[in-house]
Write a protein that holds these residues in place. Structure first.
Motif, PDB file in Angstrom:
ATOM      1  N   TYR A 141       0.841  -1.202   0.000  1.00 23.01           N
ATOM      2  CA  TYR A 141       0.000   0.000   0.000  1.00 23.01           C
ATOM      3  C   TYR A 141       0.872   1.247   0.000  1.00 23.01           C
ATOM      4  O   TYR A 141       1.868   1.325   0.723  1.00 23.01           O
ATOM      5  N   THR A 142       0.494   2.225  -0.820  1.00 25.47           N
ATOM      6  CA  THR A 142       1.225   3.487  -0.898  1.00 25.47           C
ATOM      7  C   THR A 142       0.629   4.493   0.080  1.00 25.47           C
ATOM      8  O   THR A 142      -0.586   4.745   0.058  1.00 25.47           O
ATOM      9  N   LYS A 143       1.467   5.062   0.929  1.00 22.55           N
ATOM     10  CA  LYS A 143       0.994   6.064   1.883  1.00 22.55           C
ATOM     11  C   LYS A 143       0.773   7.389   1.151  1.00 22.55           C
ATOM     12  O   LYS A 143       1.715   7.988   0.631  1.00 22.55           O
ATOM     13  N   ASP A 144      -0.487   7.821   1.128  1.00 23.91           N
ATOM     14  CA  ASP A 144      -0.837   9.025   0.376  1.00 23.91           C
ATOM     15  C   ASP A 144      -1.478  10.115   1.230  1.00 23.91           C
ATOM     16  O   ASP A 144      -1.859  11.161   0.718  1.00 23.91           O
ATOM     17  N   LYS A 145      -1.626   9.874   2.534  1.00 20.07           N
ATOM     18  CA  LYS A 145      -2.256  10.862   3.404  1.00 20.07           C
ATOM     19  C   LYS A 145      -1.413  11.061   4.662  1.00 20.07           C
ATOM     20  O   LYS A 145      -0.634  10.195   5.047  1.00 20.07           O
ATOM     21  N   SER A 221       1.962   9.135   8.655  1.00 19.13           N
ATOM     22  CA  SER A 221       1.345   9.040   7.324  1.00 19.13           C
ATOM     23  C   SER A 221       0.704   7.671   7.172  1.00 19.13           C
ATOM     24  O   SER A 221       1.036   6.730   7.899  1.00 19.13           O
ATOM     25  N   SER A 223      -1.912   4.974   4.292  1.00 22.93           N
ATOM     26  CA  SER A 223      -2.539   4.713   2.993  1.00 22.93           C
ATOM     27  C   SER A 223      -4.050   4.796   3.157  1.00 22.93           C
ATOM     28  O   SER A 223      -4.639   4.044   3.947  1.00 22.93           O
ATOM     29  N   SER A 224      -4.697   5.701   2.431  1.00 24.71           N
ATOM     30  CA  SER A 224      -6.154   5.837   2.522  1.00 24.71           C
ATOM     31  C   SER A 224      -6.864   4.572   2.045  1.00 24.71           C
ATOM     32  O   SER A 224      -7.973   4.266   2.476  1.00 24.71           O
TER      33      SER A 224
END
Length: 416
Positions: A141-145, A221, A223-224
């Protein structure tokens, strides 16, 4: 002996504990149970674990009956937590070993996932090749938030809770409960806004837990894609199944899947496998009803612990069962309609606004006419008056003073 027994009937007889001591007394038996079940079964026999679990399970179950913090919101949380901790450890120590013949054992990781799984997705190795993953690979999972995105959502829901609680606490408990009989239109408004405030309250809890996890374990941070909202506007539900399966909070999903859902399904299938052809479907239905029964039991338990067994048994016993088992049967009815009636309807009608409207009216009406049974005991107990969020009440008072026509929509619990 009689004095000791009188303590554990709940209500006003309970021992009042200081704020910091109360959670310690509540969690110690559960921590000991967790320590017990994570010991490898080859080092500590399951039979010994089961014997040691008995007094600890009794302590978990009985603590809300014997002790209180004096704050009804905290007592509510304590009752709900202990009920579900009791179910989870009872399944690990007794139900699972007896029904599925497994040892009394759980890994620390599995207990961790049990707690956080209602909010966070924990990736598992793929069981087979898919478009994105090969068998055995784990999704990344990419942390985007950042954590401040959680703060914004938390603030919005806290404001929602504050405004509605400020209005609701203008009513006395007697006024609240009487609206069902005397002012059905106002009761509908209470039903509608109660759904909104529960959405806000549970999401406030969810975002608070999310914020804690993000700051402590994810470095600020996240991942949403990996996190979900605890509640999804239940008042917008199109069906009862949509309400309970999708929009209502899934806070206790892992516990209730472990017990009662899986054991009831397994036992039902074992009983019916050689007798009927559709034992699997029947097992699923019976297990689903058992989950509604578990939810009813939790709400009955909280009312009994906090109102006291004498008052509970005389006035409130069975109301939560009427609500939750009624909704379980309502969901079952919807599935019957979906299987028997829906195939005979045209696609045009099923996609039409009229069909959508029928579903919405059915769901709203069913919720409205059953709401009293879940509402009555909790409002009579008065837990809403210990809400820490009523900062908007002065503004509501001023609004009513400015527009006297609004007096009919507030209670007498405030001086206007």
């Amino acid at each position: 002996m009689n004095e000791l027994l009188s303590i554990f009937i709940g209500g006003e007889n309970r021992i009042v504990l200081p704020f910091l001591l109360y959670p310690v007394i509540l969690v110690i038996p559960s921590i000991l149970l967790a320590g017990l079940v994570v010991i490898p079964h080859d080092k500590f026999p399951s039979a010994i674990k089961q014997i040691l679990s008995i007094p600890l399970l009794l302590a978990v179950f009985m603590t809300p009956f014997g002790f209180t913090n004096g704050n009804r919101i905290i007592d509510l949380v304590a009752g709900v937590a202990n009920y579900n901790l009791f179910l989870r450890f009872f399944e690990l120590c007794w139900v699972g070993p007896l029904v599925q013949h497994r040892p009394v054992y759980a890994t620390p990781e599995s207990l961790w996932i049990d707690f956080w799984g209602c909010l966070r997705t924990f990736p598992k190795p793929a069981k087979e090749d898919t478009k994105d993953l090969k068998k055995g690979e784990v999704k990344q999972y990419t942390k985007d938030k950042k954590y401040y995105h959680i703060l914004i959502n938390l603030a919005i829901h806290l404001i929602e809770v504050d405004i509605i609680c400020s209005w609701m606490t203008t009513f006395t408990s007697n006024e609240f409960c009487a609206t069902w009989f005397e002012r059905p239109k106002l009761f509908f408004a209470i039903y509608f806004f109660a759904n909104l405030v529960l959405n806000g309250a549970f999401n406030s809890v969810g975002f608070s837990l999310h914020l804690f996890y993000c700051l402590v374990f994810e470095g600020g941070s996240y991942s949403s894609e990996q996190w979900r909202t605890l509640m999804i506007h239940p008042v917008m539900s199109g069906t009862l199944d949509d309400l309970w399966s999708h929009r209502w909070h899934q806070l206790f999903k892992s516990t209730w899947l472990a017990f009662p859902f899986r054991p009831v399904r397994i036992l039902t299938m074992r009983l019916l496998n050689k007798r009927v052809k559709n034992a699997k479907s029947i097992g699923f239905i019976v297990a689903s009803i058992a989950v509604f029964a578990a939810s009813a039991g939790m709400h009955e338990y909280v009312i009994a612990a906090n109102m006291g067994l004498p008052i509970y048994s005389r006035v409130f016993m069975g109301e939560q069962c009427i609500f939750f088992l009624g909704h379980g049967l309502g969901v079952f009815f919807e599935h019957v309609v979906e299987l028997v009636v829906a195939p005979k309807l045209s696609k045009e009608f099923k996609d039409s606004f009229a069909c959508y409207l029928i579903k919405r009216i059915w769901t709203m009406a069913f919720g409205y006419y059953t709401f009293y049974y879940i509402f009555n005991g909790f409002m009579a107990w008065g837990f809403q008056f210990d809400s820490p969020l009523t900062f908007s009440q002065p503004a509501i008072i001023k609004l009513v003073q400015t527009f006297p026509v609004l007096r009919d929509f507030v209670g007498t619990n405030i001086l206007i």
